[in-house]
Scaffold this motif. Sequence first.
Motif, PDB file in Angstrom:
ATOM      1  N   UNK A   1       1.097   7.873 -20.446  1.00 52.13           N
ATOM      2  CA  UNK A   1       1.673   9.006 -19.714  1.00 52.13           C
ATOM      3  C   UNK A   1       3.067   8.667 -19.202  1.00 52.13           C
ATOM      4  N   UNK A   2       3.846   9.711 -19.037  1.00 55.68           N
ATOM      5  CA  UNK A   2       5.154   9.631 -18.380  1.00 55.68           C
ATOM      6  C   UNK A   2       5.068  10.491 -17.123  1.00 55.68           C
ATOM      7  N   UNK A   3       5.311   9.878 -15.977  1.00 53.48           N
ATOM      8  CA  UNK A   3       5.235  10.587 -14.700  1.00 53.48           C
ATOM      9  C   UNK A   3       6.638  10.806 -14.147  1.00 53.48           C
ATOM     10  N   UNK A   4       6.826  11.975 -13.563  1.00 53.52           N
ATOM     11  CA  UNK A   4       8.090  12.301 -12.903  1.00 53.52           C
ATOM     12  C   UNK A   4       7.803  12.574 -11.429  1.00 53.52           C
ATOM     13  N   UNK A   5       8.460  11.811 -10.559  1.00 55.61           N
ATOM     14  CA  UNK A   5       8.249  11.940  -9.110  1.00 55.61           C
ATOM     15  C   UNK A   5       9.452  12.623  -8.467  1.00 55.61           C
ATOM     16  N   UNK A   6       9.165  13.637  -7.650  1.00 51.92           N
ATOM     17  CA  UNK A   6      10.219  14.393  -6.954  1.00 51.92           C
ATOM     18  C   UNK A   6      10.686  13.611  -5.731  1.00 51.92           C
ATOM     19  N   UNK A   7      11.821  12.974  -5.841  1.00 51.40           N
ATOM     20  CA  UNK A   7      12.344  12.133  -4.767  1.00 51.40           C
ATOM     21  C   UNK A   7      12.551  12.901  -3.466  1.00 51.40           C
ATOM     22  N   UNK A   8      13.179  14.057  -3.554  1.00 51.57           N
ATOM     23  CA  UNK A   8      13.554  14.802  -2.354  1.00 51.57           C
ATOM     24  C   UNK A   8      12.316  15.343  -1.630  1.00 51.57           C
ATOM     25  N   UNK A   9      11.337  15.805  -2.387  1.00 53.71           N
ATOM     26  CA  UNK A   9      10.112  16.321  -1.765  1.00 53.71           C
ATOM     27  C   UNK A   9       9.348  15.193  -1.072  1.00 53.71           C
ATOM     28  N   UNK A  10       9.242  14.032  -1.744  1.00 55.91           N
ATOM     29  CA  UNK A  10       8.560  12.892  -1.132  1.00 55.91           C
ATOM     30  C   UNK A  10       9.330  12.394   0.085  1.00 55.91           C
ATOM     31  N   UNK A  11      10.653  12.400   0.000  1.00 54.31           N
ATOM     32  CA  UNK A  11      11.479  11.953   1.125  1.00 54.31           C
ATOM     33  C   UNK A  11      11.243  12.829   2.349  1.00 54.31           C
ATOM     34  N   UNK A  12      11.137  14.130   2.144  1.00 51.78           N
ATOM     35  CA  UNK A  12      10.895  15.034   3.272  1.00 51.78           C
ATOM     36  C   UNK A  12       9.523  14.792   3.895  1.00 51.78           C
ATOM     37  N   UNK A  13       8.535  14.536   3.059  1.00 52.14           N
ATOM     38  CA  UNK A  13       7.191  14.244   3.570  1.00 52.14           C
ATOM     39  C   UNK A  13       7.205  12.967   4.389  1.00 52.14           C
ATOM     40  N   UNK A  14       7.912  11.948   3.914  1.00 49.22           N
ATOM     41  CA  UNK A  14       8.012  10.682   4.648  1.00 49.22           C
ATOM     42  C   UNK A  14       8.806  10.851   5.945  1.00 49.22           C
ATOM     43  N   UNK A  15       9.824  11.691   5.924  1.00 50.77           N
ATOM     44  CA  UNK A  15      10.588  11.958   7.159  1.00 50.77           C
ATOM     45  C   UNK A  15       9.684  12.565   8.222  1.00 50.77           C
TER      46      UNK A  15
ATOM     47  N   UNK B   1       0.823  -1.210   0.000  1.00 47.51           N
ATOM     48  CA  UNK B   1       0.000   0.000   0.000  1.00 47.51           C
ATOM     49  C   UNK B   1       0.860   1.265   0.000  1.00 47.51           C
ATOM     50  N   UNK B   2       1.957   1.237  -0.737  1.00 49.42           N
ATOM     51  CA  UNK B   2       2.850   2.388  -0.804  1.00 49.42           C
ATOM     52  C   UNK B   2       2.096   3.617  -1.304  1.00 49.42           C
ATOM     53  N   UNK B   3       2.158   4.692  -0.519  1.00 48.23           N
ATOM     54  CA  UNK B   3       1.447   5.918  -0.850  1.00 48.23           C
ATOM     55  C   UNK B   3       2.431   6.902  -1.484  1.00 48.23           C
ATOM     56  N   UNK B   4       2.268   7.192  -2.761  1.00 50.20           N
ATOM     57  CA  UNK B   4       3.178   8.084  -3.479  1.00 50.20           C
ATOM     58  C   UNK B   4       2.519   9.435  -3.712  1.00 50.20           C
ATOM     59  N   UNK B   5       3.316  10.466  -3.538  1.00 49.68           N
ATOM     60  CA  UNK B   5       2.840  11.829  -3.787  1.00 49.68           C
ATOM     61  C   UNK B   5       3.996  12.618  -4.391  1.00 49.68           C
ATOM     62  N   UNK B   6       3.806  13.932  -4.600  1.00 53.21           N
ATOM     63  CA  UNK B   6       4.835  14.815  -5.154  1.00 53.21           C
ATOM     64  C   UNK B   6       5.282  14.339  -6.549  1.00 53.21           C
ATOM     65  N   UNK B   7       4.311  14.113  -7.413  1.00 53.03           N
ATOM     66  CA  UNK B   7       4.602  13.707  -8.779  1.00 53.03           C
ATOM     67  C   UNK B   7       3.818  14.592  -9.736  1.00 53.03           C
ATOM     68  N   UNK B   8       4.203  14.540 -11.002  1.00 49.60           N
ATOM     69  CA  UNK B   8       3.490  15.280 -12.033  1.00 49.60           C
ATOM     70  C   UNK B   8       3.583  14.534 -13.354  1.00 49.60           C
ATOM     71  N   UNK B   9       2.562  14.709 -14.191  1.00 50.20           N
ATOM     72  CA  UNK B   9       2.586  14.105 -15.524  1.00 50.20           C
ATOM     73  C   UNK B   9       3.454  14.981 -16.422  1.00 50.20           C
ATOM     74  N   UNK B  10       4.542  14.401 -16.893  1.00 46.81           N
ATOM     75  CA  UNK B  10       5.475  15.163 -17.726  1.00 46.81           C
ATOM     76  C   UNK B  10       5.113  15.070 -19.214  1.00 46.81           C
ATOM     77  N   UNK B  11       4.640  13.903 -19.631  1.00 46.10           N
ATOM     78  CA  UNK B  11       4.247  13.711 -21.024  1.00 46.10           C
ATOM     79  C   UNK B  11       2.945  12.908 -21.065  1.00 46.10           C
ATOM     80  N   UNK B  12       2.130  13.203 -22.110  1.00 42.36           N
ATOM     81  CA  UNK B  12       0.897  12.447 -22.301  1.00 42.36           C
ATOM     82  C   UNK B  12       0.571  12.373 -23.782  1.00 42.36           C
ATOM     83  N   UNK B  13       0.228  11.158 -24.217  1.00 42.06           N
ATOM     84  CA  UNK B  13      -0.130  10.930 -25.621  1.00 42.06           C
ATOM     85  C   UNK B  13      -1.432  10.143 -25.648  1.00 42.06           C
ATOM     86  N   UNK B  14      -2.366  10.589 -26.481  1.00 38.23           N
ATOM     87  CA  UNK B  14      -3.653   9.910 -26.609  1.00 38.23           C
ATOM     88  C   UNK B  14      -3.729   9.257 -27.973  1.00 38.23           C
TER      89      UNK B  14
END
Length: 316
Positions: free
Chosen positions: A119-133, A97-110
């Motif tokens: 879609x291509x998603x990019x997740x901000x490691x450092x921002x998520x790490x701080x939230x988990x801390x 049940x890993x809860x992921x946040x601090x991401x954004x859709x960088x590319x999308x093709x229909x």
Amino acid sequence: MMRSVITLCFCVVLSGCSSLFSAKIPDWWTHTPVDSEQWMYGVGEGANADIAQQQALTYIAGKLKTRVSSQLSVKTTETNTYYAQYAERNIRSSIQNTDLSHFQIQERVVDSSAHITRVLIRLDRQALAQAWRNQYQELSQKVTQARQREAAQSLFAWWMNARATLPVAQQADVLALQLGALLNRKSTSNLWTDLQQLIRQTPIQVGVDGDNSAISQQVTDLLNQQELRVVRCSSCDLKLSYHTKVDYQKIFDQQVATLEFYGELKDAHGLVSQQHWIVQGSSITNTSFAYKAASAKAAEYIQKHGLWKSFGLDQD
């Protein structure tokens, strides 16, 4: 001449369709960007953007789970058997049940013809790490408080609270493992192990007093399962006392025994809880067999509802 023109037009259209199809499969889909210290990438597809996004997050979560499993294997060999059993039964299921946040859709093709969104998603490691801390710190503080026994707190009250905090310690350890996987670092959080060992190493003298052998045996067995030993003690840390009242009725060809249970818990500070409940047992033979049947039902009641709830405590 007309046939040549038609053939030429068909080739141009076919060539155009081929180019259009190629455009729908971008490079980032076939060659997902390599993760960096700042970003993690995931791709996904589905009937709509929401489904595609969820699949992309699952893609990223899968990479984290692989690293968590690797950390667990190392952690299990470095710690004792208790942790190995705990990790196998609890942590491995919790990371699903890993809860992921601090991401954004960088590319999308229909792809409208196939009704697929990629879609291509990019997740901000450092921002998520701080939230988990931050989350870990909150959970860790609760575990630290549970380890400490207040001056006015009975030993049994401390034990119950510490035991109820074990899931919090587990959640913190899982979060630490995920944080380590996110940052490619080794997790050193052993809150569950430390709290469990503290509970095990804090002896509680428990006494059981009652008038029904089947009930007393069931109570003793459940206490043993929670690693609480029943002893003869004049001033017990915890005393489980009960008495029963049995009435008999003959209904048709059956002897029916109605057993009433009156139980109470007492610790060093006095009465903790009380409980009253009723079960019935029957026999076509005599009242003695009806009594045994009712006693067995009483033991089943305690097994089903839990030891502490059977004596009036909300938690078990």
